[in-house]
Design an enzyme around this catalytic site. Structure first.
Site, mmCIF file in Angstrom:
data_model
loop_
_atom_site.group_PDB
_atom_site.id
_atom_site.type_symbol
_atom_site.label_atom_id
_atom_site.label_comp_id
_atom_site.label_asym_id
_atom_site.label_seq_id
_atom_site.Cartn_x
_atom_site.Cartn_y
_atom_site.Cartn_z
ATOM 1 N N GLU A 92 10.320 -12.087 10.206
ATOM 2 C CA GLU A 92 10.841 -11.991 8.794
ATOM 3 C C GLU A 92 11.546 -10.715 8.403
ATOM 4 O OE1 GLU A 92 6.661 -12.550 9.122
ATOM 5 O OE2 GLU A 92 6.647 -11.644 6.855
ATOM 6 N N CYS A 112 3.759 -9.311 18.101
ATOM 7 C CA CYS A 112 3.687 -7.729 18.577
ATOM 8 C C CYS A 112 2.623 -8.016 19.309
ATOM 9 C CB CYS A 112 3.462 -6.997 17.292
ATOM 10 S SG CYS A 112 3.246 -5.400 17.484
ATOM 11 N N CYS A 116 -3.315 -4.138 16.523
ATOM 12 C CA CYS A 116 -4.107 -3.763 15.235
ATOM 13 C C CYS A 116 -4.687 -4.608 14.569
ATOM 14 C CB CYS A 116 -2.884 -2.966 14.510
ATOM 15 S SG CYS A 116 -1.974 -1.636 15.520
ATOM 16 N N CYS A 119 -3.365 -6.160 11.079
ATOM 17 C CA CYS A 119 -2.327 -6.577 10.963
ATOM 18 C C CYS A 119 -2.100 -7.896 11.259
ATOM 19 C CB CYS A 119 -1.299 -5.810 11.847
ATOM 20 S SG CYS A 119 0.538 -6.125 11.784
ATOM 21 N N GLY A 162 6.779 -6.037 14.931
ATOM 22 C CA GLY A 162 6.995 -5.576 16.180
ATOM 23 C C GLY A 162 6.920 -4.172 16.269
ATOM 24 N N GLU A 163 6.917 -3.491 17.534
ATOM 25 C CA GLU A 163 6.683 -2.105 17.721
ATOM 26 C C GLU A 163 8.142 -1.543 18.192
ATOM 27 O OE1 GLU A 163 4.891 0.521 17.235
ATOM 28 O OE2 GLU A 163 6.291 1.607 18.539
ATOM 29 N N SER A 217 2.207 5.424 12.349
ATOM 30 C CA SER A 217 0.909 4.651 11.835
ATOM 31 C C SER A 217 -0.344 5.275 12.262
ATOM 32 C CB SER A 217 1.097 3.262 11.991
ATOM 33 O OG SER A 217 2.234 2.764 11.776
ATOM 34 N N LEU A 218 -0.862 6.082 11.512
ATOM 35 C CA LEU A 218 -2.062 6.901 12.000
ATOM 36 C C LEU A 218 -3.431 6.212 11.645
ATOM 37 C CD1 LEU A 218 -2.926 9.607 13.433
ATOM 38 C CD2 LEU A 218 -2.910 10.840 11.200
ATOM 39 N N HIS A 219 -3.795 5.948 10.558
ATOM 40 C CA HIS A 219 -4.865 5.028 9.896
ATOM 41 C C HIS A 219 -6.111 5.517 10.055
ATOM 42 C CE1 HIS A 219 -1.610 2.503 8.846
ATOM 43 N NE2 HIS A 219 -1.549 1.926 9.911
ATOM 44 N N ASN A 293 -2.914 -4.563 2.996
ATOM 45 C CA ASN A 293 -3.009 -5.953 2.536
ATOM 46 C C ASN A 293 -3.932 -6.945 2.956
ATOM 47 O OD1 ASN A 293 -0.321 -5.801 0.735
ATOM 48 N ND2 ASN A 293 0.530 -4.683 2.516
#
Ligand code: SAH
Length: 348
Positions: A92, A112, A116, A119, A162-163, A217-219, A293
């Site tokens: 997408e 991916c 995570c 995700c 993806g990474e 992307s720490l989170h 999300n």
């Protein structure tokens, strides 16, 4: 058959010289037809000799993907589409029209493998890499939607599925192609790579000295919490990641952008906000707070609005630059991997 979108301009020059004995200016003409005049067929390229056009049609192609789903948001000017390649894989892409320009969110891998836990992209693992030309196709599709409205793509974020650091060479080739002055000419300053935190990739990018914006992307502000949300933290714990971020800043002088998805009851306490501020206070950076999300396969709940503001406020008070990300296209499942996941469920 050769996918021409895979070639940088210097590579196209070499290829045309080797295969057809053509001079370098022919490659420039071809490249301009592809990217500036948006030709989709060789017949259109009227300043190339007919014999060359015919030879190209036999040996090469431009587009290979077809659009299988397209959704235009009713709440904001966002379009999302799912492209399918001849081997059956889908990815997408999201086109966001902002008042400061049009931005495209590109997918760098099919699925991916980073795992995570919040995700949708990683649910079925990694199927395969996206070739540079396939990322270029995502962009050309977005640009074709804008051509009808007289707009151009002005920025790119590698924040689809993806990474990107796990597909490093293809991503850099993609960037070389779309930033070329004879092509789409999207400046590297307007390109953002978002990574889960693959330290060797961050260091390699720092050494290349490209003016790309790095988003990390720490989170979570500590290993215990981050390790639960992101398996990659075991290979590259926060201390190593922060070292790499400092290195990136030293080498490029570019402020880093940290992404922080707020999950109710997990990483959204004021204690977390203070711990985060402590962790990044000596690095010029910016924090993007993202209300997590909803993904049907996951049980995460998003932080309430009031708490999002409290978290933001705690960061501001500690002197950290932070913004709350405005949501785009939430009615069209515009978060990474959601549309593809829906499509695959329907197909199954
Ligand atoms: N692999 C890269 C880029 C792809 S994802 C990376 O991890 O950075 C782009 C961003 O969306 C990342 O910050 C990712 O952590 C975040 N993201 C993934 N799933 C999400 C969800 N359900 N809600 C909010 N953000 C999410």
């Amino acid at each position: 058959m050769v996918h021409l979108y895979n070639f940088t301009l210097p590579e196209l020059k070499d290829w045309l010289a080797r295969e057809f004995g053509e001079k370098p200016y022919r490659a420039v003409q071809l490249f301009e037809w592809m990217y500036q005049k948006r030709a989709t067929r060789f017949e259109e390229m009227t300043n190339l000799p007919k014999s060359l056009r015919e030879a190209l049609a036999e040996r090469a192609f431009l587009r290979s993907a077809k659009e299988v789903v397209r959704q235009d948001s009713k709440v904001d000017p966002t379009s999302k589409f799912l492209l399918e390649w001849p081997d059956g894989v889908t990815v997408e892409t999201v086109l966001m029209r902002h008042n400061y320009g049009n931005s495209v969110c590109v997918s760098s891998q099919v699925g991916c493998k980073m795992g995570c836990t919040f995700c949708a992209s990683t649910l079925g693992g990694m199927i395969r890499q996206m070739q540079a030309g396939e990322m270029v196709e995502q962009l050309m599709y977005s640009q074709s939607l804008l051509d009808g409205q007289g707009g151009r793509v002005s920025s790119i974020v590698l924040m689809g599925s993806g990474e990107p650091m796990d597909n490093y060479d293809n991503v850099m080739r993609f960037i070389d192609i779309v930033s070329d002055a004879h092509g789409l000419h999207i400046g590297q300053r307007h390109i953002t790579i978002s990574t889960v935190g693959l330290v060797p990739g961050i260091r390699r990018l720092a050494d290349e000295g490209r003016p790309i914006t790095l988003a990390v992307s720490l989170h979570a502000p500590n290993d215990e919490l981050r390790g639960r949300m992101m398996p990659v933290n075991k290979a590259y714990p926060i201390a190593k990641l922060m070292e790499a971020c400092h290195y990136y800043y030293q080498k490029t002088g570019k402020r880093i952008s940290f992404e922080y998805a707020l999950v109710a009851g997990q990483n959204d306490s004021l204690a977390c906000a203070r711990e985060l501020a402590e962790l990044i206070r000596d690095l010029p950076c910016h924090v993007n707070l993202i209300p997590v999300n909803y993904v049907p396969e996951r049980e995460y709940r998003r932080t309430e609005k009031k708490q999002i503001y409290a978290f933001w406020n705690a960061l501001q008070e500690a002197g950290i630059n932070a913004t709350i990300r405005r949501e785009m296209g939430h009615d069209i499942a515009a978060a990474c991997g959601q549309l593809r996941a829906q499509h695959m469920n329907r197909r199954a």
